[in-house]
Design a protein around this motif. Structure first.
Motif, PDB file in Angstrom:
ATOM      1  N   MET A 154       0.826  -1.202   0.000  1.00  0.00           N
ATOM      2  CA  MET A 154       0.000   0.000   0.000  1.00  0.00           C
ATOM      3  C   MET A 154       0.866   1.260   0.000  1.00  0.00           C
ATOM      4  N   THR A 318      -3.626   5.172   6.199  1.00  0.00           N
ATOM      5  CA  THR A 318      -2.999   5.311   4.888  1.00  0.00           C
ATOM      6  C   THR A 318      -2.280   6.649   4.763  1.00  0.00           C
ATOM      7  N   LEU A 412      -6.306  -2.727  -3.636  1.00  0.00           N
ATOM      8  CA  LEU A 412      -5.736  -1.388  -3.507  1.00  0.00           C
ATOM      9  C   LEU A 412      -6.556  -0.389  -4.323  1.00  0.00           C
ATOM     10  N   GLN A 445      -6.614  -3.853  -8.285  1.00  0.00           N
ATOM     11  CA  GLN A 445      -6.191  -2.454  -8.311  1.00  0.00           C
ATOM     12  C   GLN A 445      -7.174  -1.645  -9.141  1.00  0.00           C
TER      13      GLN A 445
END
Length: 490
Positions: A154, A318, A412, A445
């Motif tokens: 990540m 994040t 992701l 993704q």
């Protein structure tokens, strides 16, 4: 022997080039059992300008501490040591001769070959391959290979996003969408009896997950299926990497109709696809029993299979794209490293007449997993094992735990608008990982209105990864059709 690192003597900030020890998780990724690499295949809309690309690397990645440090093994500890980096030494431009080879097949073969070649430890542990290759979905291709000790997936993908700019505004960083999730935080923030029930369930679920985690380490193994592979050989084998792009809007349509998250939908699609794939593989082995008998036997066999996936979870909040851009541009501080835990997710394999049943079962399990500290538990226990037993024994135990499961799974989030990497517009991003003891890894993704499915497989176990991609695509279509039919009926 001491390694000369070519450090820069002049520095405006004191301590800027100080050595930094590896985190416990990064040390784990350097062990033979977990010599893991992250590989990202990025398709472009235009031909690659080598000089422009190298200049972009010098202005971004080379200013990141991990991308300008070498890994040094001292007797006492492993550490990152800053060094002078020459961008050209990390950029590889192969000479491509297709002859009668299909360009897509060439790309898959090229990337698969990279899984057998270790990075040069005398340099920072990353490299970029610029392929002048026109494929079915790109005009040129970039392959980015990074050792997993540099950072978790990540963080690294967020760093790649921080190197990009919107094609609509070349001075503006991309914005990553934040999915609205109904989490247990709202319950935790309440008072009285609901909060008490939530706390009791949190403790109970975490305790149950801890016991299952210990049992998996000791004796609880997944069923030996055609996709499990031999974990003792996976980290040294040539792995096959394939990808398939589907419509993100189809996934969002299902998400909204079923009141789920995108991740829930992807797990449901994966469960349906694996059911189809394994039913076919078992059916092929039992053709001698007759067509109808074979299907009945393989369907019954699916229900008896224990198949669990390691869901990779980011432990820390994040890191924002802007923070990473500031780190590279201004040298500011930013959280970095390998902060990942995992949850053991049991897939319920079956051939349902109603494909939405896969989503219901996944949602039920995920709702319980969200009210558990399993991911934090696995992350913390790994750090404790490394400190108490050392890297070698901790890696052996962790490898044993993971090898008793079947596959890895991660999702992701990417930019929702078109972006360019150093002036080269991107068509797709397909990240993957190899080196861990799994014969199958699924990465999802998102980018613009698309979702790219990346499969990393051991070809000795899964010889037809494109068929598994077909099953994933077909499962998504059937679930979407079922959702639309249900909505029309209602």
């Amino acid at each position: 022997m001491k390694i000369k690192t070519g450090r820069q003597e002049q520095s405006g900030n004191k301590g800027e080039h100080d050595d930094e020890p590896l985190t416990p998780t990064a040390r784990l990724f350097t062990a033979p059992e977990f010599n893991c690499y992250i590989t990202a295949v990025i398709g472009l809309k235009s031909k690659i300008n080598r000089d422009v690309f190298i200049e972009g690397l010098e202005q971004t990645l080379l200013k990141h501490p991990r991308f300008s440090s070498i890994l040094v093994n001292d007797r006492q500890e492993q550490k990152w040591v800053r060094t002078k980096v020459v961008a050209e030494n990390h950029v590889i431009i192969p000479k491509i001769e297709l002859e009668n080879t299909n360009s897509d097949a060439f790309l898959e073969s090229y990337v698969s070959d990279l899984t057998t070649i270790p990075l040069d430890t005398s340099k920072p542990l990353w490299e970029v391959h610029l392929l002048d290759l026109i494929t079915s979905d790109a005009q040129n291709v970039i392959v980015l290979k990074i050792h997993h000790s540099v950072g978790d997936g990540m963080s690294l993908m967020s760093l790649v996003h921080a190197c990009t700019r919107k094609t609509s505004n070349h001075d503006e960083l991309p914005s990553l969408p934040n999915e609205n999730r109904q989490s247990s935080k709202s319950v935790a923030g309440s008072s009285g009896f609901p909060r008490l029930i939530w706390m009791v369930m949190l403790v109970w679920n975490t305790l149950c997950d801890a016991l299952k985690f210990i049992a998996t380490t000791m004796f609880l193994k997944d069923t030996d299926t055609p996709i499990k592979g031999d974990f003792r050989l996976n980290n040294s084998k040539r792995m096959c990497l394939v990808h398939r792009t589907v419509n993100l809007e189809d996934i969002k349509l299902i998400k909204n109709a079923m009141k789920m998250t995108v991740n829930d939908v992807l797990l449901g699609v994966a469960q349906a696809a694996l059911s189809k794939y394994l039913e076919r593989r078992y059916g092929e082995k039992e053709k001698k029993a007759g067509e109808h008998e074979s299907r009945r036997n393989s369907s019954n066999m699916l229900k008896e299979i224990r198949l669990r996936a390691c869901l990779l979870v980011n432990i820390r909040p994040t890191t924002g794209v802007q923070d990473l851009a500031n780190m590279m541009a201004k040298g500011s501080k930013c959280k970095w490293g390998n902060w990942i835990g995992y949850m053991l997710f049991p897939f319920s394999l079956a051939l349902h007449d109603d494909p939405l049943e896969h989503l219901r079962r996944v949602k039920s399990i995920i709702n319980r997993k969200k009210n558990s500290l399993e991911a934090l538990l696995t992350f913390t226990s790994t750090k404790i094992l490394i400190k108490l037993l050392g890297v070698v024994r901790a890696a052996s135990l962790t490898s044993r735990t993971i090898s008793n499961t079947t596959m890895s799974f991660s999702n992701l989030v990417g930019p929702s608008e078109e972006v360019s990497l150093f002036g080269h517009p991107i068509t797709y991003i397909a990240p993957s990982a190899n080196g861990h003891p799994h014969a199958l890894t699924m990465h999802f993704q998102s980018y613009m209105n698309k979702m790219t499915i990346s499969l990393t497989v051991d070809p000795t176990a899964i010889c037809d990864p494109h068929q598994l991609c077909d099953d994933l695509e077909e499962s998504l279509r059937s679930i979407k059709a079922a959702v639309q039919e249900r909505s029309a009926t209602q």
